[in-house]
Design an enzyme around this catalytic site. Structure first.
Site, PDB file in Angstrom:
ATOM      1  N   LYS A  42      -0.104   7.646  -3.474  1.00 49.84           N
ATOM      2  CA  LYS A  42      -0.859   7.076  -4.267  1.00 49.84           C
ATOM      3  C   LYS A  42      -1.730   7.741  -5.350  1.00 49.84           C
ATOM      4  O   LYS A  42      -2.620   8.599  -4.776  1.00 49.84           O
ATOM      5  CB  LYS A  42      -2.061   5.895  -3.413  1.00 49.84           C
ATOM      6  CG  LYS A  42      -1.129   4.846  -2.529  1.00 49.84           C
ATOM      7  CD  LYS A  42      -2.005   4.243  -1.382  1.00 49.84           C
ATOM      8  CE  LYS A  42      -1.969   5.299  -0.367  1.00 49.84           C
ATOM      9  NZ  LYS A  42      -3.030   4.556   0.838  1.00 49.84           N
ATOM     10  N   LEU A  43      -2.033   7.381  -6.530  1.00 46.13           N
ATOM     11  CA  LEU A  43      -2.795   8.126  -7.575  1.00 46.13           C
ATOM     12  C   LEU A  43      -3.981   7.321  -8.222  1.00 46.13           C
ATOM     13  O   LEU A  43      -4.250   7.342  -9.199  1.00 46.13           O
ATOM     14  CB  LEU A  43      -1.872   8.694  -8.690  1.00 46.13           C
ATOM     15  CG  LEU A  43      -0.661   9.480  -8.105  1.00 46.13           C
ATOM     16  CD1 LEU A  43       0.346   9.458  -9.334  1.00 46.13           C
ATOM     17  CD2 LEU A  43      -1.099  10.769  -7.562  1.00 46.13           C
ATOM     18  N   ALA A  81      -8.958  -0.540  -1.497  1.00 48.02           N
ATOM     19  CA  ALA A  81      -7.707  -0.412  -2.392  1.00 48.02           C
ATOM     20  C   ALA A  81      -6.188   0.226  -1.892  1.00 48.02           C
ATOM     21  O   ALA A  81      -5.580  -0.341  -2.087  1.00 48.02           O
ATOM     22  CB  ALA A  81      -8.203   0.398  -3.806  1.00 48.02           C
ATOM     23  N   ASP A  87      -5.628  -0.031   1.080  1.00 46.43           N
ATOM     24  CA  ASP A  87      -4.962  -1.128   2.083  1.00 46.43           C
ATOM     25  C   ASP A  87      -4.387  -2.154   1.360  1.00 46.43           C
ATOM     26  O   ASP A  87      -3.315  -2.524   1.786  1.00 46.43           O
ATOM     27  CB  ASP A  87      -6.230  -1.574   2.918  1.00 46.43           C
ATOM     28  CG  ASP A  87      -6.927  -0.382   3.667  1.00 46.43           C
ATOM     29  OD1 ASP A  87      -6.305   0.524   4.052  1.00 46.43           O
ATOM     30  OD2 ASP A  87      -8.036  -0.727   3.897  1.00 46.43           O
TER      31      ASP A  87
END
Ligand code: KDG
Length: 314
Positions: free
Chosen positions: A227-228, A258, A260
């Protein structure tokens, strides 16, 4: 049939209403928190069945959390225990105009960190497709660490796929080496590992999403999604290596939760038969929607709201 099962600690969160250090804040609003509960709420609102394993204290915080869970119609409560012996945990979260808020936990020896292994051993996993684990649960107590590894073993016996979000909370670990070893042991048992880039760096010692993903692929993990944040995510499997752009939102209010939301969207995609890239795109949309709301899960949308957001921001 239930689709996903997860285990974790739900908490009450007190969100500062004014900026400044937590010790100086006078006004807080109350909310509901807990990474795996956020994922459960996200999945439930998108229409998927989810069972949440936890333990609540017989106290006002525990009652509040239970009432909130009862409002989420697709969360099954059969594995939510209640106890008189321990209290429900809570935490405080500061208000910031930029960056991540600071947090402080009151959760040592909480009800959720004291679930008995015997209870876990009796859980029937035969009706589920996914077990979702985060790195918070094995951090809160040794009991919960054993519970997580027992569930992973049972999941494998029952043919469930395992998704793992390391969700590193360094303050919950007494040793960084133990943290890295434990979280990587879970990662190597997982079918989908979903770290953010900062966590990926800590766990692998690598510096960019591709090298982080490669580290896990070489250890036999089949799917890695890094995730970035607002940039999006990097997706890697044996046949995919792709950066996927995120959705732009201008009014960021609170970044907590965010990750989750991403996981809830991602699992929802997989459960609906979508591939890795399409599922990650749903994850990106869920994350973007969530950061525009104050609480850890208040912004989690229904399926219709999610579709509307995707159509308006395509
Ligand atoms: O991912 C959001 C969670 O961090 C938050 O809801 C609280 O579970 C929580 C934790 O342990 O930090």
């Amino acid at each position: 049939m239930d689709n996903v099962i997860t285990i974790g600690e739900p908490m009450v969160v007190f969100i500062a209403e004014e900026e400044g250090e937590l010790k100086d804040v006078n006004k807080f609003s109350k909310g509901l928190a807990g990474s795996e509960l956020n994922v459960s709420i996200g999945l439930s609102r998108l229409g998927h069945g989810v069972s949440y394993i936890t333990q609540l204290g017989n106290d006002p915080f525990g009652e509040y959390i239970f009432d909130c869970i009862e409002n989420e119609i697709n969360i099954d409560k059969k594995y939510i225990k209640k106890t008189d012996n321990y209290s429900t945990g809570f935490y405080m979260k500061s208000k910031v105009s930029k960056g991540d808020p600071s947090i402080f936990y009151y959760r040592k020896n909480s009800a959720a960190s004291n679930i008995d292994l015997d209870f876990i051993k009796k859980i029937d996993l035969s009706n589920y497709k996914y077990l979702h684990i985060t790195g918070i649960t094995p951090a809160i107590s040794e009991k919960m660490r054993d519970n997580v590894f027992t569930l992973i073993e049972k999941a494998k016996e029952n043919g469930l796929k395992i998704s793992f979000d390391p969700n590193i909370r360094e303050s919950l670990w007494s040793s960084k080496i133990e943290m890295i070893e434990t979280l990587n042991k879970i990662a190597y048992s997982s079918d989908y590992i979903i770290p953010n880039v900062k966590e990926g760096k800590i766990l692998t010692g690598k510096n960019n999403p591709e090298d982080i993903a490669n580290f896990y692929i070489e250890k036999g993990v089949k799917n890695v999604i890094v995730k970035l944040g607002e940039v999006g995510c990097y997706i890697r499997s044996n046949d995919t290596s792709e950066y996927l752009q995120g959705f732009k939102v201008s009014n960021v209010v609170d970044t907590v939760g965010a990750g989750d939301a991403f996981v809830a969207g991602f699992l929802s995609g997989l459960l609906s038969g979508k591939d890795l890239v399409e599922s990650s795109s749903i994850g990106n949309a869920m994350g973007a929607i969530t950061v525009t709301h104050k609480g850890d899960n208040e912004g989690l949308p229904t399926f219709e709201k999610l579709q509307e957001f995707i159509e308006n921001n395509a």
